[in-house]
Scaffold this active site. Structure first.
Site, mmCIF file in Angstrom:
data_model
loop_
_atom_site.group_PDB
_atom_site.id
_atom_site.type_symbol
_atom_site.label_atom_id
_atom_site.label_comp_id
_atom_site.label_asym_id
_atom_site.label_seq_id
_atom_site.Cartn_x
_atom_site.Cartn_y
_atom_site.Cartn_z
ATOM 1 N N HIS A 151 8.257 -1.081 6.550
ATOM 2 C CA HIS A 151 8.843 -0.461 5.360
ATOM 3 C C HIS A 151 10.279 0.016 5.562
ATOM 4 O O HIS A 151 10.915 0.495 4.616
ATOM 5 C CB HIS A 151 7.936 0.656 4.844
ATOM 6 C CG HIS A 151 6.780 0.088 4.075
ATOM 7 N ND1 HIS A 151 5.704 -0.499 4.700
ATOM 8 C CD2 HIS A 151 6.561 -0.044 2.742
ATOM 9 C CE1 HIS A 151 4.870 -0.950 3.794
ATOM 10 N NE2 HIS A 151 5.352 -0.681 2.597
ATOM 11 N N TYR B 191 3.254 -0.410 9.957
ATOM 12 C CA TYR B 191 3.530 -0.127 8.540
ATOM 13 C C TYR B 191 4.892 0.543 8.377
ATOM 14 O O TYR B 191 5.682 0.188 7.507
ATOM 15 C CB TYR B 191 2.417 0.756 7.965
ATOM 16 C CG TYR B 191 2.545 0.981 6.472
ATOM 17 C CD1 TYR B 191 1.912 0.134 5.566
ATOM 18 C CD2 TYR B 191 3.317 2.023 5.971
ATOM 19 C CE1 TYR B 191 2.040 0.324 4.197
ATOM 20 C CE2 TYR B 191 3.452 2.220 4.606
ATOM 21 C CZ TYR B 191 2.807 1.377 3.723
ATOM 22 O OH TYR B 191 2.944 1.569 2.375
ATOM 23 N N TYR C 275 11.387 5.169 -6.198
ATOM 24 C CA TYR C 275 10.068 4.911 -5.621
ATOM 25 C C TYR C 275 10.086 5.331 -4.149
ATOM 26 O O TYR C 275 10.854 4.791 -3.350
ATOM 27 C CB TYR C 275 9.772 3.419 -5.772
ATOM 28 C CG TYR C 275 8.461 2.903 -5.243
ATOM 29 C CD1 TYR C 275 7.446 3.734 -4.786
ATOM 30 C CD2 TYR C 275 8.224 1.535 -5.212
ATOM 31 C CE1 TYR C 275 6.253 3.226 -4.317
ATOM 32 C CE2 TYR C 275 7.029 1.005 -4.747
ATOM 33 C CZ TYR C 275 6.049 1.859 -4.302
ATOM 34 O OH TYR C 275 4.865 1.346 -3.829
ATOM 35 N N TRP D 158 3.742 -10.355 0.610
ATOM 36 C CA TRP D 158 3.913 -9.000 1.164
ATOM 37 C C TRP D 158 2.561 -8.276 1.234
ATOM 38 O O TRP D 158 2.203 -7.681 2.252
ATOM 39 C CB TRP D 158 4.911 -8.228 0.294
ATOM 40 C CG TRP D 158 5.175 -6.833 0.741
ATOM 41 C CD1 TRP D 158 4.638 -5.686 0.225
ATOM 42 C CD2 TRP D 158 6.034 -6.415 1.816
ATOM 43 N NE1 TRP D 158 5.101 -4.582 0.891
ATOM 44 C CE2 TRP D 158 5.970 -5.006 1.883
ATOM 45 C CE3 TRP D 158 6.852 -7.083 2.721
ATOM 46 C CZ2 TRP D 158 6.682 -4.252 2.812
ATOM 47 C CZ3 TRP D 158 7.568 -6.340 3.642
ATOM 48 C CH2 TRP D 158 7.480 -4.948 3.688
ATOM 49 N N TRP D 159 1.815 -8.352 0.142
ATOM 50 C CA TRP D 159 0.511 -7.673 0.089
ATOM 51 C C TRP D 159 -0.500 -8.294 1.061
ATOM 52 O O TRP D 159 -1.403 -7.607 1.531
ATOM 53 C CB TRP D 159 -0.039 -7.686 -1.340
ATOM 54 C CG TRP D 159 0.700 -6.762 -2.277
ATOM 55 C CD1 TRP D 159 1.622 -5.801 -1.938
ATOM 56 C CD2 TRP D 159 0.578 -6.699 -3.705
ATOM 57 N NE1 TRP D 159 2.077 -5.161 -3.068
ATOM 58 C CE2 TRP D 159 1.457 -5.681 -4.168
ATOM 59 C CE3 TRP D 159 -0.184 -7.395 -4.651
ATOM 60 C CZ2 TRP D 159 1.589 -5.352 -5.517
ATOM 61 C CZ3 TRP D 159 -0.058 -7.068 -6.006
ATOM 62 C CH2 TRP D 159 0.817 -6.058 -6.422
#
Lengths: 106, 106
Positions: free
Chosen positions: A21, A17, A40, A76-77
């Protein structure tokens, strides 16, 4: 408008993860920008992913629905959702659980 | 510079903490502003208090040391610290435990 939310990160995916990212796909970032999302950040505390973002559009739900329709975001999800466990309390909520703000200083 | 951090809220103080933070003392807010802190929010997730703030000074440690010397802030912390349990890993860290950022989009 400020939005903070959380989701659980499955521990076995922590490194993957983090690495993913470091280089989020440009199309995914562009979809967020087009949806009036800025500033964000995502932070990690143990198995908890904590996000903070700012929204300056007129209709947050509609803009988030548009993000959810974005083809790159969906791909992506498909990668990131299995790394997570949603902490939402009902299916009507988003994948990330939104948090109440108890203090703010401009 | 963005700073996110967490501390545990003792559940028996939840309501008191929330009410206290609806009207933080002006002197406490002024000390934060003088220390170049802005856009400071605190969120609640279960027993976890999550803070996000922005710092635009030149020396974060020095400015935070100045906040810690502020007399009103010290009185404020005498009230709020017993409501919390620090999650820091060593005494050299601050009371709030700082979190690593894993993603940011301006």
């Amino acid at each position: 408008m400020r939005v903070a939310s959380v989701v659980e990160l499955r521990p076995e995916y922590e490194q993957e993860y983090i690495e993913l990212h470091r280089a989020v796909w440009p199309e995914v970032l562009a979809a967020l920008k087009a949806a009036h999302v800025s500033n964000y950040s995502i932070y990690l505390h143990g198995n908890l992913l904590i996000s903070y973002l700012e929204y300056d559009g007129d209709d947050y739900e509609a803009d988030m629905a548009r993000v959810a329709e974005d083809e790159a975001t969906q791909r992506w999800w498909q990668i990131t959702d299995p790394m997570q466990r949603s902490l939402r309390e009902s299916d009507s909520e988003g994948w990330w659980r939104r948090l109440p703000e108890v203090f703010h200083l401009d």
